[in-house]
Structures are given as structure tokens and as C-alpha cells.
Design a protein around this motif. Structure first.
Motif, PDB file in Angstrom:
ATOM      1  N   ALA A  72     -25.397 -54.186   8.686  1.00  0.00           N
ATOM      2  CA  ALA A  72     -24.841 -55.016   9.759  1.00  0.00           C
ATOM      3  C   ALA A  72     -23.821 -56.002   9.195  1.00  0.00           C
ATOM      4  O   ALA A  72     -22.760 -56.234   9.793  1.00  0.00           O
ATOM      5  N   ALA A  73     -24.129 -56.581   8.036  1.00  0.00           N
ATOM      6  CA  ALA A  73     -23.195 -57.519   7.405  1.00  0.00           C
ATOM      7  C   ALA A  73     -21.925 -56.799   6.949  1.00  0.00           C
ATOM      8  O   ALA A  73     -20.812 -57.326   7.085  1.00  0.00           O
ATOM      9  N   TYR A  74     -22.085 -55.588   6.421  1.00  0.00           N
ATOM     10  CA  TYR A  74     -20.917 -54.808   5.985  1.00  0.00           C
ATOM     11  C   TYR A  74     -20.016 -54.479   7.165  1.00  0.00           C
ATOM     12  O   TYR A  74     -18.785 -54.623   7.090  1.00  0.00           O
ATOM     13  N   LEU A  75     -20.625 -54.051   8.273  1.00  0.00           N
ATOM     14  CA  LEU A  75     -19.837 -53.765   9.472  1.00  0.00           C
ATOM     15  C   LEU A  75     -19.142 -55.028   9.962  1.00  0.00           C
ATOM     16  O   LEU A  75     -17.965 -55.001  10.339  1.00  0.00           O
ATOM     17  N   GLY A  76     -19.856 -56.155   9.931  1.00  0.00           N
ATOM     18  CA  GLY A  76     -19.261 -57.414  10.359  1.00  0.00           C
ATOM     19  C   GLY A  76     -18.059 -57.809   9.519  1.00  0.00           C
ATOM     20  O   GLY A  76     -17.068 -58.336  10.038  1.00  0.00           O
ATOM     21  N   SER A  77     -18.125 -57.530   8.224  1.00  0.00           N
ATOM     22  CA  SER A  77     -16.989 -57.868   7.354  1.00  0.00           C
ATOM     23  C   SER A  77     -15.757 -57.058   7.735  1.00  0.00           C
ATOM     24  O   SER A  77     -14.633 -57.579   7.736  1.00  0.00           O
ATOM     25  N   GLN A  78     -15.955 -55.794   8.080  1.00  0.00           N
ATOM     26  CA  GLN A  78     -14.816 -54.972   8.498  1.00  0.00           C
ATOM     27  C   GLN A  78     -14.281 -55.414   9.855  1.00  0.00           C
ATOM     28  O   GLN A  78     -13.073 -55.348  10.102  1.00  0.00           O
ATOM     29  N   GLU A  79     -15.173 -55.864  10.723  1.00  0.00           N
ATOM     30  CA  GLU A  79     -14.721 -56.380  12.017  1.00  0.00           C
ATOM     31  C   GLU A  79     -13.762 -57.557  11.816  1.00  0.00           C
ATOM     32  O   GLU A  79     -12.707 -57.640  12.464  1.00  0.00           O
ATOM     33  N   MET A  80     -14.130 -58.470  10.940  1.00  0.00           N
ATOM     34  CA  MET A  80     -13.306 -59.659  10.716  1.00  0.00           C
ATOM     35  C   MET A  80     -11.929 -59.294  10.160  1.00  0.00           C
ATOM     36  O   MET A  80     -10.916 -59.913  10.506  1.00  0.00           O
TER      37      MET A  80
END
Length: 279
Positions: A237-245
Motif C-alpha cells: 500500500a505504501a509503495y502504491l502510494g509513493s507512485q500515486e504521489m
């Protein structure tokens, strides 16, 4: 109405291998296998919900039940987890299906683009080609919904609803300014401590903590939320969030304009009809 939604509406939980990844799918209604169901018994439409991040399907069960009830139980409502955001319990059977023969290997399935391919693979292998779709996205799920429309024009999507969409300039938002350094640079510092802290916990302790959190949030669920405290899921979830940003910057106006039909305007006008008549 509330008691009807809570007690009488069936919700079936499945864990399937989609693109080789354990994927939780919550299916509201009596239809659990649309591909092998007799054509005469198939519903004409599927309501497909793509969650935000983290992609925990169980949070969307009350919404799915309300949708199912509001459509007079005529159409199934399915909620899919994101790849890597759900692990099957030890006693839960994981279903396998034949993959799309035309599908290509997904190199970064836990990332932004990989999650889009994950949803497309599911729709192509678990939903009949002729079945009409209503795709509902929440938060970053709205971005995925737009990507589904853009990259799979062959899918018969008749409506796409974007709920609280995060589809542009995410790192510039107030929450994004705080989340960007945490997710893009500092998340690595939490991986090892988080793993060492959460992994040894017995399931009973995790269940107790989650029940306390849900009670504080005034939430109830008939499905497990153990993945909230699963390091593997939190890391993804954190990895996906980093790509979102980093990657969700410019709004995809072309895709929005292409699918913003006059029918949508008519539908909104129909919603407002009763209110406008009172003015």
C-alpha cells in the motif's frame, strides 16, 4: 432498510489467483460465477467497485449492500482488492482460473500501472464479454477506472462513477504534501521495524486490536480486517502510494471528455428533478 441490508443480503468472499497474485473479491448477490452460469440466468449488468488505497474490500461491504438493495437486487455488486493488499487466511481455498491468453506479463503489478492491468485481467477472465459494466472508483480507484476506460475500449462499460476522485496533482494537495516525503523517501525506514513489530503478533492479538479500532471508528464487518496489520499488505500500500504521489499529476482530460456523454448530463438532471420542482 438497514436491517434488511445487514441481515438478508448475501455477500460471498472469494480469494482467486489473478495474474498470479492472491486477490480478494467480495460478491454481493447470489451470482458467484458469471462465466459458467447459464446465459438465461445471468444478470445483464455487473456493478464493479475499485477501492482506494489501501485496497481493503471489506470496507466497502455496506456500500455494496446498499447498492444491491437500491437496484432491487437485480444486479451483482463486486468489490475487488488491489494486488498485494489482501492475503488469504490459512484455511481459505484460493481459486485458480485460466488467464487471458492474450495477456502480457505484468512487471510491476504492485505499482500504479500494474494495478490497472490487474483489474483488466480480472474483468477479462471473470466477466462475460457481452455483460454490461458499471465501474465505480473511489479515491485512487477513480484513476484506475479512467485507465480501464482508456486502455480497454472493448469492455462494455455503460457508466463510470468517480467517488472522491484523486486523479490529478496528488502531491500538491494538503495531505499530499505531508504524504509525499513519508511515502517516497521515508517509507523504507519503517519497513524493518514494522515487520519486526507486527509479524510476530498472534492472530488473536491482531483481531483484538482491529476490533478496538473498528469500534472506535463505529464500523462493523462480517469479513476479516487482519490485512490491516499484515506487513506485506502495508508495504504494498505504501509503495502504491509513493507512485500515486509521483505519477498522478495531470488530469486525463481526453479520456474524461471522450466518456462524458450527454446521457450523464441527463442522468444528473433526473437526480435533481424532484429538488428542482420545489424551487
Amino acid at each position: 432498510m438497514d436491517s434488511e441490508i445487514k441481515e438478508e443480503i448475501p455477500v460471498h468472499e472469494e480469494f482467486i489467483l489473478c495474474c498470479g497474485i492472491e486477490t480478494q473479491v467480495l460478491k454481493c448477490g447470489p451470482w458467484t460465477d458469471l462465466i459458467n452460469a447459464q446465459i438465461a440466468n445471468r444478470p445483464k449488468l455487473l456493478i464493479f467497485i475499485i477501492p482506494g488505497n489501501p485496497g481493503f474490500s471489506a470496507f466497502y461491504v455496506p456500500f455494496a449492500k446498499a447498492l444491491y438493495s437500491s437496484t432491487k437486487r437485480r444486479f451483482p455488486v463486486w468489490v475487488i482488492s488491489h494486488a498485494g493488499h489482501a492475503l488469504a487466511p490459512k484455511d481459505k481455498k484460493i481459486l485458480t482460473t485460466s488467464d487471458d491468453p492474450n495477456a502480457q506479463e505484468i512487471k510491476d503489478i504492485y505499482g500504479l500501472r500494474g494495478q490497472v492491468e490487474h483489474k483488466l485481467a480480472f474483468l477479462r477472465t471473470h466477466v462475460p464479454k457481452e455483460m454490461k459494466l458499471v465501474v465505480i472508483g473511489h479515491s485512487i480507484g477513480c484513476y484506475f477506472s479512467l485507465q480501464v476506460l482508456k486502455h480497454a475500449p472493448e469492455l462494455p462499460v455503460i457508466r463510470s462513477f468517480l467517488l472522491f476522485p484523486t486523479i490529478e496533482r496528488m502531491s500538491e494537495s494538503p495531505n499530499g504534501k505531508l504524504a509525499t516525503p513519508l511515502l517516497c523517501w521515508l517509507r523504507y525506514a519503517f519497513y524493518v521495524p514494522g515487520y519486526l513489530l507486527l509479524k510476530p503478533w498472534p492472530e488473536k492479538i491482531k483481531s483484538l486490536v482491529i476490533r478496538m479500532l473498528l469500534r472506535r471508528m463505529n464500523l462493523q464487518s462480517e469479513f476479516s480486517f487482519l490485512n490491516i496489520l499484515e506487513p506485506f499488505c502495508l508495504i504494498n500500500a505504501a509503495y502504491l502510494g509513493s507512485q500515486e504521489m509521483m505519477e498522478v499529476v495531470k488530469r486525463d482530460n481526453e479520456t474524461i471528455k471522450e466518456h462524458l456523454s450527454k446521457e450523464m448530463a441527463d442522468m444528473v438532471a433526473d437526480w435533481l428533478k424532484d429538488d428542482l420542482s420545489k424551487i
